[in-house]
Scaffold this active site. Structure first.
Site, PDB file in Angstrom:
ATOM      1  N   LYS A  54       0.844  -1.206   0.000  1.00  0.00           N
ATOM      2  CA  LYS A  54       0.000   0.000   0.000  1.00  0.00           C
ATOM      3  C   LYS A  54       0.875   1.251   0.000  1.00  0.00           C
ATOM      4  CE  LYS A  54      -3.942  -2.260   2.124  1.00  0.00           C
ATOM      5  NZ  LYS A  54      -4.586  -2.751   3.357  1.00  0.00           N
ATOM      6  N   GLN A  98      -5.153  -1.386   9.385  1.00  0.00           N
ATOM      7  CA  GLN A  98      -5.049  -2.725   8.815  1.00  0.00           C
ATOM      8  C   GLN A  98      -5.677  -3.744   9.771  1.00  0.00           C
ATOM      9  OE1 GLN A  98      -3.837  -3.396   5.728  1.00  0.00           O
ATOM     10  NE2 GLN A  98      -4.240  -5.576   5.959  1.00  0.00           N
ATOM     11  N   ASP A 121     -11.609   2.712   3.735  1.00  0.00           N
ATOM     12  CA  ASP A 121     -12.026   1.306   3.674  1.00  0.00           C
ATOM     13  C   ASP A 121     -13.547   1.180   3.541  1.00  0.00           C
ATOM     14  OD1 ASP A 121     -10.111  -0.749   3.707  1.00  0.00           O
ATOM     15  OD2 ASP A 121      -9.614  -0.368   5.809  1.00  0.00           O
TER      16      ASP A 121
HETATM   17  N1  GUN Z   1      -7.116  -6.788   5.910  1.00  0.00           N
HETATM   18  C1  GUN Z   1      -7.414  -7.557   4.825  1.00  0.00           C
HETATM   19  N2  GUN Z   1      -8.108  -6.845   3.911  1.00  0.00           N
HETATM   20  C2  GUN Z   1      -8.253  -5.601   4.430  1.00  0.00           C
HETATM   21  C3  GUN Z   1      -8.871  -4.416   3.945  1.00  0.00           C
HETATM   22  O1  GUN Z   1      -9.447  -4.359   2.851  1.00  0.00           O
HETATM   23  N3  GUN Z   1      -8.791  -3.340   4.761  1.00  0.00           N
HETATM   24  C4  GUN Z   1      -8.183  -3.381   5.978  1.00  0.00           C
HETATM   25  N4  GUN Z   1      -8.178  -2.281   6.718  1.00  0.00           N
HETATM   26  N5  GUN Z   1      -7.597  -4.461   6.457  1.00  0.00           N
HETATM   27  C5  GUN Z   1      -7.640  -5.567   5.683  1.00  0.00           C
END
Ligand code: GUN
Length: 296
Positions: A54, A98, A121
């Site tokens: 990311k 996350q 998100d």
């Molecule tokens: N962990 C796995 N997929 C995601 C996601 O799309 N967003 C977040 N914040 N954590 C994750």
């Protein structure tokens, strides 16, 4: 029939290119740099890989990336204090915590402490409610990526029968809402659904998001249907580690009209849509027009 392969890797590269072009214009014309803050608590190895990717992708499209790595022993009060600082920081337009968080932290409480306007998100209850009532919201990245690929392939989705297999808050439920928003007739199926194969065979659009390797087989696919495979499962085969989806690719591809592969399908779209959401959040915060084609 052999299905058309929907190339998510190429599609995601195109989306990142559109985001990068828009970011460059914002910087040149308005002196604005969109910023994304990512918070990682603990040392989960898969999460570390996601967060690294990311960060790299954020920099690549010309945005500012703020990474916050906290120890697994971080208290809820410390994490909430960090989120409060990020909520108040004008250089931060998107915040992502996350998941999964360590067990001693209440994920719902933490996610709902994020400013909904910065919730890239789309997990905050306000955004879930806005999406469910057809109002402008931040939309979860993976379902948004699936929607973009479906719109690209079909044009209009109106009147199509869509079956979403899986009822998670991250994928299944928001995916169903988005398809409903595009006027599909939507069914959400799950592990307790009776005669899942028959339900799936009614689908013009079949989205698999169950987290069970190769569970959807070709005999469950309607001839000519579009199959979107959200699953990313690591399995052992012939003594080697392998990534497979929730769809049994080879049998499904013989029947489907179009299909996303794993890897190289939905996966790359998720980060591309996170960047798109960060750009959208920045434009909304500044009262500027939203990027075209990058929102629901
Ligand atoms: N962990 C796995 N997929 C995601 C996601 O799309 N967003 C977040 N914040 N954590 C994750």
């Amino acid at each position: 029939m052999t299905a058309k392969v929907i190339d998510g890797k190429a599609f995601a590269a195109r989306v990142r290119g559109q985001v990068a072009a828009h970011v460059a214009r914002l910087r040149e014309e308005q002196g604005i740099t969109p910023g994304l803050a990512v918070v990682l608590v603990g040392e989960d190895p898969a999460s570390q890989v996601y967060v690294r990717n990311k960060h790299a992708s954020t920099i690549e499209v010309g945005m500012a990336s703020f990474e916050h790595r906290l120890s697994a022993e971080t208290t809820e009060a410390e994490l909430l204090a960090l989120i409060a600082r990020l909520n108040a920081d004008p250089a931060v337009h998107g915040i992502l915590v996350q998941l999964p968080l360590p067990k001693h932290l209440n994920s719902d409480l933490v996610i709902n402490s994020i400013d909904p306007a910065k919730d890239v998100d789309g997990f905050h209850i306000s955004n879930v409610g806005l999406l469910g009532t057809g109002q402008k919201s931040m939309v979860p990245c993976t379902p948004l990526g699936c929607l973009m690929m479906l719109r690209d392939h079909h044009g209009s989705l109106a009147g199509l029968n869509a079956v979403v297999v899986g009822r998670s808050n991250i994928v299944g439920k928001p995916m169903a809402q988005l398809l409903l928003g595009d006027s599909c007739t939507v069914t959400i199926a799950h592990s307790r659904t009776k005669d899942l194969a028959a339900v799936c065979r009614g689908a013009d659009i079949l989205v698999a998001a169950v987290g069970r390797p190769e569970m959807i087989t070709g005999d469950m696919v309607k001839p000519g249907a579009t199959v979107i495979d959200v699953g990313i499962n690591r399995i052992e085969r012939d003594g080697k580690g392998k990534l497979v989806g929730d769809v049994h690719y080879h049998s499904a591809a013989e029947v489907a009209g179009a299909i996303t592969p794993v890897p190289g399908g939905v996966g790359p779209m998720t980060i591309a849509c996170l960047l798109a959401n960060t750009l959208t959040a920045c434009c909304r915060a500044k009262g500027l027009p939203e990027p075209e084609g990058l929102t629901a």
